[in-house]
Write a protein that holds these residues in place. Structure first.
Motif, PDB file in Angstrom:
ATOM      1  N   GLY A 189       0.821  -1.202   0.000  1.00 26.07           N
ATOM      2  CA  GLY A 189       0.000   0.000   0.000  1.00 26.07           C
ATOM      3  C   GLY A 189       0.855   1.250   0.000  1.00 26.07           C
ATOM      4  N   ASP A 190       0.207   2.393  -0.169  1.00 25.78           N
ATOM      5  CA  ASP A 190       0.867   3.691  -0.225  1.00 25.78           C
ATOM      6  C   ASP A 190       0.897   4.298   1.171  1.00 25.78           C
ATOM      7  OD1 ASP A 190       1.821   6.200  -0.753  1.00 25.78           O
ATOM      8  OD2 ASP A 190       0.508   6.570  -2.470  1.00 25.78           O
ATOM      9  N   ALA A 191       2.111   4.527   1.700  1.00 28.81           N
ATOM     10  CA  ALA A 191       2.247   5.037   3.069  1.00 28.81           C
ATOM     11  C   ALA A 191       1.781   6.478   3.206  1.00 28.81           C
ATOM     12  CB  ALA A 191       3.700   4.911   3.527  1.00 28.81           C
ATOM     13  N   THR A 192       1.564   7.172   2.081  1.00 30.66           N
ATOM     14  CA  THR A 192       1.019   8.532   2.173  1.00 30.66           C
ATOM     15  C   THR A 192      -0.478   8.509   2.470  1.00 30.66           C
ATOM     16  OG1 THR A 192       0.623   8.614  -0.224  1.00 30.66           O
ATOM     17  CG2 THR A 192       2.745   9.441   0.556  1.00 30.66           C
ATOM     18  N   VAL A 207       9.750  13.823  -1.658  1.00 26.04           N
ATOM     19  CA  VAL A 207       8.383  14.375  -1.605  1.00 26.04           C
ATOM     20  C   VAL A 207       7.465  13.401  -0.874  1.00 26.04           C
ATOM     21  CG1 VAL A 207       6.395  15.104  -2.967  1.00 26.04           C
ATOM     22  CG2 VAL A 207       8.711  15.713  -3.717  1.00 26.04           C
ATOM     23  N   ASN A 208       7.556  12.104  -1.231  1.00 25.93           N
ATOM     24  CA  ASN A 208       6.769  11.089  -0.525  1.00 25.93           C
ATOM     25  C   ASN A 208       7.131  11.050   0.949  1.00 25.93           C
ATOM     26  OD1 ASN A 208       5.238  10.238  -2.680  1.00 25.93           O
ATOM     27  ND2 ASN A 208       6.577   8.533  -3.219  1.00 25.93           N
ATOM     28  N   ASN A 209       8.433  11.140   1.245  1.00 21.09           N
ATOM     29  CA  ASN A 209       8.893  11.113   2.641  1.00 21.09           C
ATOM     30  C   ASN A 209       8.292  12.271   3.423  1.00 21.09           C
ATOM     31  OD1 ASN A 209      10.396   8.912   1.926  1.00 21.09           O
ATOM     32  ND2 ASN A 209      12.357   9.973   1.896  1.00 21.09           N
ATOM     33  N   LEU A 210       8.208  13.434   2.779  1.00 20.53           N
ATOM     34  CA  LEU A 210       7.630  14.605   3.440  1.00 20.53           C
ATOM     35  C   LEU A 210       6.146  14.387   3.735  1.00 20.53           C
ATOM     36  CD1 LEU A 210       8.466  18.250   2.751  1.00 20.53           C
ATOM     37  CD2 LEU A 210       6.061  17.621   2.763  1.00 20.53           C
ATOM     38  N   ARG A 257      14.408   9.370   5.796  1.00 17.12           N
ATOM     39  CA  ARG A 257      15.558   9.444   4.899  1.00 17.12           C
ATOM     40  C   ARG A 257      15.441  10.693   4.023  1.00 17.12           C
ATOM     41  NH1 ARG A 257      16.224   5.169  -0.129  1.00 17.12           N
ATOM     42  NH2 ARG A 257      17.908   6.250  -1.248  1.00 17.12           N
ATOM     43  N   ALA A 258      16.597  11.312   3.729  1.00 19.29           N
ATOM     44  CA  ALA A 258      16.640  12.424   2.780  1.00 19.29           C
ATOM     45  C   ALA A 258      17.607  12.046   1.660  1.00 19.29           C
ATOM     46  CB  ALA A 258      17.091  13.706   3.464  1.00 19.29           C
ATOM     47  N   SER A 259      17.075  11.914   0.467  1.00 22.99           N
ATOM     48  CA  SER A 259      17.933  11.545  -0.661  1.00 22.99           C
ATOM     49  C   SER A 259      18.813  12.706  -1.091  1.00 22.99           C
ATOM     50  CB  SER A 259      17.080  11.078  -1.847  1.00 22.99           C
ATOM     51  OG  SER A 259      16.387   9.896  -1.501  1.00 22.99           O
ATOM     52  N   ASN A 291      17.036  18.872   1.139  1.00 26.85           N
ATOM     53  CA  ASN A 291      15.694  18.595   1.668  1.00 26.85           C
ATOM     54  C   ASN A 291      15.695  18.268   3.161  1.00 26.85           C
ATOM     55  OD1 ASN A 291      14.409  18.979  -0.808  1.00 26.85           O
ATOM     56  ND2 ASN A 291      14.772  16.871  -1.449  1.00 26.85           N
ATOM     57  N   ILE A 292      16.874  18.209   3.748  1.00 22.00           N
ATOM     58  CA  ILE A 292      16.964  17.840   5.172  1.00 22.00           C
ATOM     59  C   ILE A 292      16.187  18.821   6.046  1.00 22.00           C
ATOM     60  CG2 ILE A 292      18.545  17.635   7.132  1.00 22.00           C
ATOM     61  CD1 ILE A 292      20.602  16.443   5.220  1.00 22.00           C
ATOM     62  N   LYS A 293      16.371  20.121   5.820  1.00 26.62           N
ATOM     63  CA  LYS A 293      15.675  21.132   6.626  1.00 26.62           C
ATOM     64  C   LYS A 293      14.165  21.038   6.443  1.00 26.62           C
ATOM     65  CE  LYS A 293      19.364  24.569   6.893  1.00 26.62           C
ATOM     66  NZ  LYS A 293      19.784  25.961   6.559  1.00 26.62           N
ATOM     67  N   ARG A 294      13.729  20.813   5.200  1.00 25.76           N
ATOM     68  CA  ARG A 294      12.283  20.717   4.932  1.00 25.76           C
ATOM     69  C   ARG A 294      11.661  19.551   5.697  1.00 25.76           C
ATOM     70  NH1 ARG A 294      14.342  21.485  -0.491  1.00 25.76           N
ATOM     71  NH2 ARG A 294      13.981  23.626  -1.190  1.00 25.76           N
ATOM     72  N   LEU A 295      12.375  18.433   5.737  1.00 22.18           N
ATOM     73  CA  LEU A 295      11.849  17.252   6.424  1.00 22.18           C
ATOM     74  C   LEU A 295      11.790  17.482   7.935  1.00 22.18           C
ATOM     75  CD1 LEU A 295      13.651  14.587   4.245  1.00 22.18           C
ATOM     76  CD2 LEU A 295      11.183  14.753   4.554  1.00 22.18           C
TER      77      LEU A 295
END
Length: 647
Positions: A173-176, A200-203, A221-223, A227-231
């Motif tokens: 399933g989709d974790a979002t 984007v999915n991680n966020l 995780r941040a690829s 994006n680390i700060k955004r997460l």
């Protein structure tokens, strides 16, 4: 808004992809056989369509009432093929029907079982994404007996890999999707680990998870680094970038709320006792840390023990390998049995139980202590030394080249070994180190004999001793045990050589500043005049060199002097009596306008000050520890005396 459907659970692939497709083909074959019989009955048996269908069915079913009888060889052969084909095909279709019905019941039972397991799982991690990083994190969790429910978007990956293992709980399933996360038990979970490769999915997963469970621990995780700060802003407690870290780091970030550092004191004989207490409450021994002086960070060794079998294997290895046990005993002896562990557990209550029992057994010194706190405890309970395998200490001494033999004899006689020597030269951040690696007095005698044969080598070494705080230097000394080191320390203290043990670099430099001083003095006098040198020697100082500054070309000519006694001064005067030496020196004095500098060492700062005052009164001193620009300015000015008055 209508809720999303519950994710479909296993094992649908075996039912839909294999038996049903074969069943359909078998039914088509049976229908083909009936069609063949019907057409044949009309053409060969000369029956009307209704009787032709009747004859075909009873023949395929092998009933044969006998009311229609084939006549002639051709009709009988046709009836025979129809009957044989019907027997085999009907039996095959029947068996497939039974199989389909059975597997349908299995699917219902299996899905019910998995749903029950999912609904009853609590205090677990919800792992979102089972790619390369997610698989690595899962292995770390599995190794430490942590409960995990995996949410993976790829149904094919879940069906072909994860559902093959009955011990893995996985949801396709989709974790979002909020409903998928609720189905994974996020409200009962202790943490969410997000390892998909799409930031984007991680966020979105982070936002959804924080919305459902505001207090849950979220590691993502941040690829991409940007994006680390955004997460973090989206609600993540820890963000790990695979560019820097791997699965193990993500695991440790996830387990952080249920980790603690314990500092204990015991010998090798109590290792098993301590470990069993930790394992009894479902906790894992992650590592062991030895806090040694002169190391900014402790020496750490990964353990990763979460099963009693792992502990038993280790204890058996100590019994079977005497050398390994001896090495471990020496390590423990080196740190007086004081060391630390990071331990992780299923929850905070389990960790508290471990702490209480370790304290009750008298093994615990503290929880989550800083390195400096641990070092203070070590000073109270035992003596910290510097090497893991063999006991070693850093000794700081004050003596000259002539005392080398006496010092070495004290160390060797007690059973110690000289590992190296360090000289702390002014202007250098790190000491100058020379490896010795000797426990034999013969090596020292050979070294001293070479010094006697080579005067320039002895002068060079003496010069280094003088620069290094007038004979202050340090040795790393090792021994078979700490008792030997204690004996060496006492004997060196009695001899008057010892200044301290296991001192930091800052403490050693402070001793050098307090016990001795090396300065550079700029002087002016005529060639052949040695009043400045005589004053320095009489006041207890030593002259290491003389530097002459040649204006115009801005070159410096250095002469190594190493004058430390009146006899050395007399030798200097005799040298000037030689015609060639006097002529060369006169020319050098004239070019440098009779201005030169001396590097001077004295046993204490007070002596330096006295030498400075006396040279100034004598009228030869121009300055102390001047910069290069200041020296050249003095040399290149025509009226030096006027410049000095202005200063």
């Amino acid at each position: 808004m209508a809720p999303s459907p519950i994710p479909k659970l296993p094992p649908s692939k075996n039912l839909t992809e294999a038996p049903l497709s074969i069943f359909y083909y078998a039914m088509l074959a049976l229908m083909g056989l009936i069609f063949y019989g019907w057409i044949g009955s009309i053409l060969i048996m000369k029956l009307d369509p209704i009787n032709a269908l009747y004859f075909t069915i009873i023949t395929v079913a092998t009933v044969g009432y006998g009311d229609i009888t084939p006549v002639g060889a051709f009709q009988k052969f046709f009836s025979l093929t129809l009957a044989i084909g019907g027997v085999g095909l009907t039996a095959y279709v029947f068996s497939l029907s039974v199989s389909v019905v059975t597997m349908t019941f299995q699917e219902i039972a299996s899905g019910s079982k998995i749903r029950k397991m999912l609904s009853s799982t609590e205090n677990h991690f919800v792992l979102c994404g089972y790619g390369r990083v997610g698989a690595a994190v899962f292995e770390e969790l599995k190794e430490r007996n942590q409960k995990v429910i995996i949410v993976e978007k790829s149904r094919q990956l879940v069906e072909k890999e994860l559902w093959e293992d009955p011990d893995i709980l996985a949801i396709p399933g989709d974790a979002t999707d909020e409903n998928v996360m609720r189905y994974a038990g996020i409200e009962r979970a202790k943490g969410v680990i997000i390892t998909t490769g799409d930031d984007v999915n991680n966020l979105f997963i982070t936002l959804a998870s924080r919305e459902i469970q505001s207090e849950i621990w979220i590691v993502t995780r941040a690829s991409k680094k940007e994006n680390i700060k955004r997460l973090y802003k989206s609600g993540a407690d820890r963000v790990i970038s695979p560019e820097i870290s791997g699965g193990e780091d993500i695991y440790f970030a996830a387990i952080e709320p249920t980790m603690m550092k314990i500092t204990v004191k015991h010998d090798v004989g109590s290792i098993e006792k301590e470990a069993k207490i930790i394992l009894k409450y479902g906790c894992t021994l992650e590592d062991i840390e030895y806090h040694l002086p002169e190391f900014k960070a402790p020496l750490s060794r990964k353990i990763g023990v979460s099963q009693i079998e792992q502990l038993n294997r280790f204890m058996d290895s100590l019994k079977q390998d005497v050398n390994r046990k001896n090495s471990l005993e020496k390590i423990y002896e080196s740190v007086s049995g004081i060391h630390s562990h990071w331990i992780s557990g299923p929850d905070k209550k389990s960790l508290e139980k471990v702490v209480n029992e370790l304290d009750k057994e008298g093994l615990l010194l503290g929880v989550n202590l800083e390195d400096q706190e641990i070092k203070k405890i070590a000073k109270k309970y035992g003596r910290l030394v510097e090497v893991v395998i063999k006991p070693e200490m850093l000794i700081v001494e004050n003596h000259g080249v002539d005392d080398i033999a006496q010092e070495a004899e004290i160390i060797f006689k007690a059973g110690g070994k000289l590992e190296d020597i360090e000289y702390y030269l002014p202007g250098f951040g790190e000491p100058l180190q020379r490896k010795i690696d000797s426990s034999d007095m013969g090596d020292v005698s050979h070294f001293l004999d070479n010094l006697k044969k080579n005067a320039s080598r002895k002068d060079a070494l003496d010069r280094i001793y003088t620069l290094s705080g007038v004979g202050i230097h340090s040795h790393r000394v090792s021994g078979p045990d700490t008792k030997t080191l204690s004996r060496i320390e006492k004997d060196l203290e009695k001899s008057g050589f010892l200044l301290g043990v296991n001192l930091s670099k800052a403490e050693i430099k402070e001793i050098i500043q307090r016990s001795g001083r090396v300065v550079e003095m700029l002087v002016k006098h005529q060639v052949g005049e040695i009043d400045d040198k005589r004053i320095i020697i009489e006041m207890g100082g030593r002259i290491l060199d003389s530097k002459h500054y040649l204006p115009g070309v801005r070159q410096v000519v250095t002469r190594n002097l190493n004058i430390k006694t009146k006899k050395d001064l007399e030798n200097c005067e005799k040298e000037l009596e030689k015609e060639d030496a006097k002529r060369s020196l006169t020319a050098l004095y004239e070019i440098s306008r009779h201005i030169h500098s001396h590097t001077i060492a004295a046993p204490e700062e007070k002596k330096i000050k006295q030498i400075e005052d006396k040279l100034y009164k004598k009228g030869v001193l121009l300055g102390v520890n001047l910069t290069e620009d200041e020296k050249w300015s003095i040399v290149e000015k025509e009226n030096v005396k006027k410049f000095c008055i202005e200063k």
